[in-house]
Write a protein that holds these residues in place. Structure first.
Motif, PDB file in Angstrom:
ATOM      1  N   LEU A  68       0.809  -1.224   0.000  1.00 41.57           N
ATOM      2  CA  LEU A  68       0.000   0.000   0.000  1.00 41.57           C
ATOM      3  C   LEU A  68       0.843   1.277   0.000  1.00 41.57           C
ATOM      4  O   LEU A  68       0.297   2.377   0.066  1.00 41.57           O
ATOM      5  CB  LEU A  68      -0.926   0.001   1.225  1.00 41.57           C
ATOM      6  N   VAL A  69       2.155   1.133  -0.093  1.00 48.86           N
ATOM      7  CA  VAL A  69       3.043   2.307  -0.048  1.00 48.86           C
ATOM      8  C   VAL A  69       3.225   2.830  -1.462  1.00 48.86           C
ATOM      9  O   VAL A  69       4.147   2.455  -2.190  1.00 48.86           O
ATOM     10  CB  VAL A  69       4.395   1.952   0.602  1.00 48.86           C
ATOM     11  N   THR A  70       2.325   3.718  -1.861  1.00 49.08           N
ATOM     12  CA  THR A  70       2.367   4.357  -3.170  1.00 49.08           C
ATOM     13  C   THR A  70       2.892   5.779  -3.033  1.00 49.08           C
ATOM     14  O   THR A  70       3.096   6.269  -1.912  1.00 49.08           O
ATOM     15  CB  THR A  70       0.955   4.395  -3.774  1.00 49.08           C
ATOM     16  N   GLU A  71       3.101   6.453  -4.148  1.00 46.46           N
ATOM     17  CA  GLU A  71       3.534   7.855  -4.080  1.00 46.46           C
ATOM     18  C   GLU A  71       2.514   8.690  -3.317  1.00 46.46           C
ATOM     19  O   GLU A  71       2.873   9.603  -2.571  1.00 46.46           O
ATOM     20  CB  GLU A  71       3.746   8.399  -5.494  1.00 46.46           C
ATOM     21  N   GLU A  72       1.237   8.363  -3.500  1.00 46.47           N
ATOM     22  CA  GLU A  72       0.180   9.121  -2.826  1.00 46.47           C
ATOM     23  C   GLU A  72       0.190   8.874  -1.322  1.00 46.47           C
ATOM     24  O   GLU A  72       0.070   9.822  -0.524  1.00 46.47           O
ATOM     25  CB  GLU A  72      -1.189   8.736  -3.400  1.00 46.47           C
ATOM     26  N   THR A  73       0.326   7.614  -0.909  1.00 45.39           N
ATOM     27  CA  THR A  73       0.300   7.343   0.530  1.00 45.39           C
ATOM     28  C   THR A  73       1.583   7.814   1.219  1.00 45.39           C
ATOM     29  O   THR A  73       1.540   8.191   2.389  1.00 45.39           O
ATOM     30  CB  THR A  73       0.079   5.840   0.814  1.00 45.39           C
ATOM     31  N   VAL A  74       2.688   7.818   0.491  1.00 48.61           N
ATOM     32  CA  VAL A  74       3.917   8.360   1.075  1.00 48.61           C
ATOM     33  C   VAL A  74       3.745   9.845   1.361  1.00 48.61           C
ATOM     34  O   VAL A  74       4.206  10.358   2.391  1.00 48.61           O
ATOM     35  CB  VAL A  74       5.127   8.123   0.149  1.00 48.61           C
ATOM     36  N   GLN A  75       3.068  10.545   0.482  1.00 49.53           N
ATOM     37  CA  GLN A  75       2.807  11.959   0.710  1.00 49.53           C
ATOM     38  C   GLN A  75       1.940  12.144   1.953  1.00 49.53           C
ATOM     39  O   GLN A  75       2.167  13.071   2.754  1.00 49.53           O
ATOM     40  CB  GLN A  75       2.104  12.575  -0.504  1.00 49.53           C
TER      41      GLN A  75
END
Length: 402
Positions: free
Chosen positions: A131-138
């Motif tokens: 679940l660690v996507t660019e969006e969730t990292v942000q």
């Protein structure tokens, strides 16, 4: 999942003086001094592993919680979670490891992270990777998450995925690492060591370095949860000693913080090896390596389950309290088990009189797994304390000269 390590964010000191790696400023959040700190000292939690949910999208063979996708009933509500954070911040400012299961499966995860950050707690996270996507990292960055940890249990996709029992798990971690690196977020690698991957450990360490991790924390298997079925995969005591010695030998050779977890007698080996070189271990010469302790359960570390049960760590499945019934701060100060953890001289067998008991303490969870008594001596330690140490402890307990 098994408690997935401690993504705890610490700078290096001297020579690798990050101590046990629990935070960004170890002098502020470290495990505390390891001298005789029992008399009159106010014990404070420095690190809390918080199992926010048991739901998980992996099926790891070693999992402490025997976690699956769920859902799991009766997990803490958002209100209960916020109340817990408020209580913790009222008497200490520990690192909070948001773990699981997969903590990102909670809908309120970012609200909780933001609240902890606002309270001055150091919020870190141990996600699985998928679940660690660019969006969730942000979202991690916006909510104040200061470090993440990822588990790599094999040097190749084949060995890692076999351990995690989900095809594509290795690739998902590589992609997750790529995403956090793009965002400039520090990350660490955790590895659970058993016979299946012991020979790969140097390659996994090399991989962690190449990936740019700030730390690599190998975990020596504690046979609980599904991991109880892996007792025959645990490395034997002699190999254990050899492995911990290898850890020590790497500490000045690698550009990241590297030291074992759930292997408290590493701190005995560390001091023995330094002594052989004629070096005295002090905070001035070794930073928090000199002040960190092996087993910190109930002393500066605690675990809180998805339903509010408190334990000294995630691997010792002995309930010490319930935050739904009384505040964590009360449990921390009054729990019988926590009090026992702080009385090193009362440990059974060698652990109760070993010269290194104040810096090691033995693994209470491993003792429990093998004898059903968490006060028993560490079953995987080969060290034999001298008779003088036993005599000194016995005299002290009798009220005679120490």
């Amino acid at each position: 999942m098994q408690e997935k390590g401690h993504p705890t964010g610490h700078p290096k000191g001297h020579p690798h003086g990050g101590g046990h790696g629990h935070h960004g400023a170890e002098g502020k959040h470290g495990a505390g001094p390891v001298e005789d700190i029992s008399g009159g000292r106010k014990w404070l939690p420095k690190l809390i592993a918080w199992e926010l949910t048991r739901s998980c999208n992996l099926d790891c063979i070693h999992c402490r919680a025997a976690a699956r996708f769920g859902p799991y009933p009766n997990e803490l509500t958002t209100e209960e979670c916020l109340k817990f954070l408020d209580n913790v911040a009222s008497f200490s400012k520990p690192i909070i490891i948001m773990t699981g299961g997969e903590p990102m499966l909670r809908d309120d995860i970012w609200e909780l992270a933001k609240h902890g950050t606002k309270l001055g707690l150091r919020m870190v996270m141990a996600p699985c990777g998928f679940l660690v996507t660019e969006e969730t990292v942000q979202k991690m960055k916006e909510s104040g998450i200061q470090r993440v940890s990822f588990s790599i249990d094999g040097a190749t996709a084949e060995t890692h995925d076999n351990f995690r029992r989900v095809n594509g798990a290795f690739d998902s971690v590589m992609k997750a690492i790529e995403n956090v690196k793009k965002a400039g977020m520090p990350f660490q690698i955790n590895t659970t060591i058993t016979n299946h991957n012991l020979k790969e450990l140097p390659q996994i360490l090399d991989l962690a370095i190449k990936l740019g991790a700030v730390a690599h924390h190998p975990f020596l298997l504690v046979p609980t949860g599904r991991g109880a079925q892996l007792k025959d995969q645990a490395i034997d005591p002699a190999e254990y000693e050899k492995t911990l010695t290898w850890f020590y030998e790497q500490r000045e050779k690698v550009p990241l913080q590297f030291k074992p977890t759930c292997a408290p007698h590493y701190y005995r080996i560390f001091r023995q090896k330094e002594r052989e070189k004629g070096i005295t271990v002090t905070p001035e010469t070794h930073g928090l390596d000199a002040m960190s302790k092996g087993c910190m359960g109930g002393q500066s570390f605690a675990f809180v389950s998805n339903t509010g049960k408190v334990q000294i760590c995630g691997f010792l499945d002995v309930e010490c309290g319930d935050i739904r019934k009384e505040p964590f701060s009360v449990i921390w100060d009054t729990s019988k088990v926590f009090q026992e953890m702080r009385a090193w001289d009362e440990y059974n067998g060698r652990c109760g009189y070993c010269e290194f008991r104040k810096v090691c303490g033995g693994c209470r969870a491993r003792a429990f797994a093998y004898t059903k008594n968490y006060m028993d001596e560490e079953p995987f330690c080969t060290y034999q304390p001298g008779e003088a140490a036993k005599k000194a402890r016995d005299e002290k307990k009798k009220g005679g000269p120490a």
